[in-house]
Design a protein around this motif. Sequence first.
Motif, PDB file in Angstrom:
ATOM      1  N   PRO A 147       0.733  -1.085  -0.155  1.00 41.89           N
ATOM      2  CA  PRO A 147       0.229   0.224  -0.075  1.00 41.89           C
ATOM      3  C   PRO A 147       0.694   1.095  -0.185  1.00 41.89           C
ATOM      4  N   VAL A 148       0.553   2.530  -0.755  1.00 41.48           N
ATOM      5  CA  VAL A 148       1.233   3.430  -0.689  1.00 41.48           C
ATOM      6  C   VAL A 148       0.623   4.429  -0.383  1.00 41.48           C
ATOM      7  N   ILE A 155      -2.840   5.954  -1.507  1.00 43.15           N
ATOM      8  CA  ILE A 155      -3.187   6.673  -2.993  1.00 43.15           C
ATOM      9  C   ILE A 155      -3.190   5.459  -3.532  1.00 43.15           C
ATOM     10  N   GLY A 156      -3.243   3.945  -3.244  1.00 39.78           N
ATOM     11  CA  GLY A 156      -3.407   3.311  -4.506  1.00 39.78           C
ATOM     12  C   GLY A 156      -1.863   2.070  -3.627  1.00 39.78           C
ATOM     13  N   THR A 157      -2.588   1.470  -4.440  1.00 40.32           N
ATOM     14  CA  THR A 157      -1.530  -0.075  -3.947  1.00 40.32           C
ATOM     15  C   THR A 157      -0.161  -0.725  -5.567  1.00 40.32           C
ATOM     16  N   LEU A 158       1.050  -0.654  -5.148  1.00 42.11           N
ATOM     17  CA  LEU A 158       2.000  -1.172  -5.641  1.00 42.11           C
ATOM     18  C   LEU A 158       1.719  -2.408  -6.328  1.00 42.11           C
ATOM     19  N   VAL A 159       2.205  -3.253  -6.761  1.00 41.71           N
ATOM     20  CA  VAL A 159       2.543  -4.791  -6.891  1.00 41.71           C
ATOM     21  C   VAL A 159       3.830  -4.477  -7.972  1.00 41.71           C
ATOM     22  N   ILE A 160       4.690  -5.473  -7.283  1.00 40.22           N
ATOM     23  CA  ILE A 160       5.654  -6.062  -7.132  1.00 40.22           C
ATOM     24  C   ILE A 160       6.007  -7.451  -7.590  1.00 40.22           C
ATOM     25  N   LEU A 161       6.597  -7.572  -9.400  1.00 44.17           N
ATOM     26  CA  LEU A 161       6.588  -9.120  -9.792  1.00 44.17           C
ATOM     27  C   LEU A 161       8.122  -9.432  -9.807  1.00 44.17           C
TER      28      LEU A 161
END
Length: 402
Positions: A147-148, A155-161
């Motif tokens: 979560p950011v 303000i949003g969510t960063l998904v890291i793969l």
Amino acid sequence: MKKLIQRRKKDKSSVSAPDQFSTPVLSEEAIKMFKETREALLNILEDVEEERKRAEEERDKTMAIFQNFPEALLFFDRDNLLSSINPKAQELFGITPEKVIGKNIKEFKKISSLSPLIEILGEEIKGVYRKELKLKENLVLEISAIPVFLGEEKIGTLVILRDITREKIVERLKTEFVSIAAHQLRTPLSAIKWTLRMILDGDLGRVPKEQRGFLEKTYQSNERMIHLINDLLNVTRIEEGRFLYNIKKQDITKEAEKVITPLKEVAQRKGLNFKFQKPKTKIPELAVDSEKISLVFQNLVDNAIHYTNPGGKVKVSIEYLKDKKEILVSVQDTGIGIPKDQQNRVFSRFFRAANAIRAETEGTGLGLFIAKNIIEAHGGKIWFESEEGKGTTFYFTLPLEK
């Protein structure tokens, strides 16, 4: 009288009226204030322009980092709409920005390449940390959803793969090597064990007293090697996901008693006050792998005995938590404890605390790692409380139904 009135009219008309279109005359102070205000406004506008340029530069830098980041990135806004996706993510999933930008995560279920990702993230994007996703036969990804926040507002969510395919291959090869090596070592070690046992038992003739001591030490060293090999094999089975294979309904108190009875004698010989507190009420039978649960009791109680000095106390208790439908086991000692700065590594492979190494030089550092995986494989939890120099208490729970 008439003349007097005419004279008054003439006098009134001779007075000039002020010019309503004439420019008012400003004082020097007003002019100075006007100039200062104008200059201040121009300075503010210049500052705003500079801040705008700086903000644009920072935005461009952030986007450049996002676009060129070596891992795949997806950014979802507060409404779970995809607002950004970098080239690496596009390559992994075989999609274009035009196809997904601005769409809600729920819509991604219709895209075959993205549907496995949505199964892990969920439609509301739950918090995820280092979950594995096998996207293809030769492609394994590690997923984290972070979560950011801007201040206190999300303000949003960063998904890291992250592509961990190579790491998984190396890990598999390492596991296979350890498994093969351990199996190959166990056979000759078992032969040495039984040969030494036959000699010590006098099956091959009487052993001279001066030689018996050396043979006993050799036998004990061989036993430690066999114990290490068994631990390594257990670790490889854990990593391969084939650790539990004989699940049956068992009386957990009886299983614990089988392990604790011989260890109680060891504790008493060392001069420890050993107590086994059985549950006050009868516990329903649990579906467990008897051999593996016995190994948990063995590791925890054995550690408590080893790292508690003569005169200390060791207490094992089993409690039935009826409201939670689980049992709680605790192994408490008054031993050397675990240093606070090393407690986060206790369940790691091959880890032994510095004071434990000083107190007992022998040990593999695998016992607690194995115990943790056995308990979690049964659907339970394991944790501990410890203070250096005062002792440690290990706890674990097992559910009545997994």
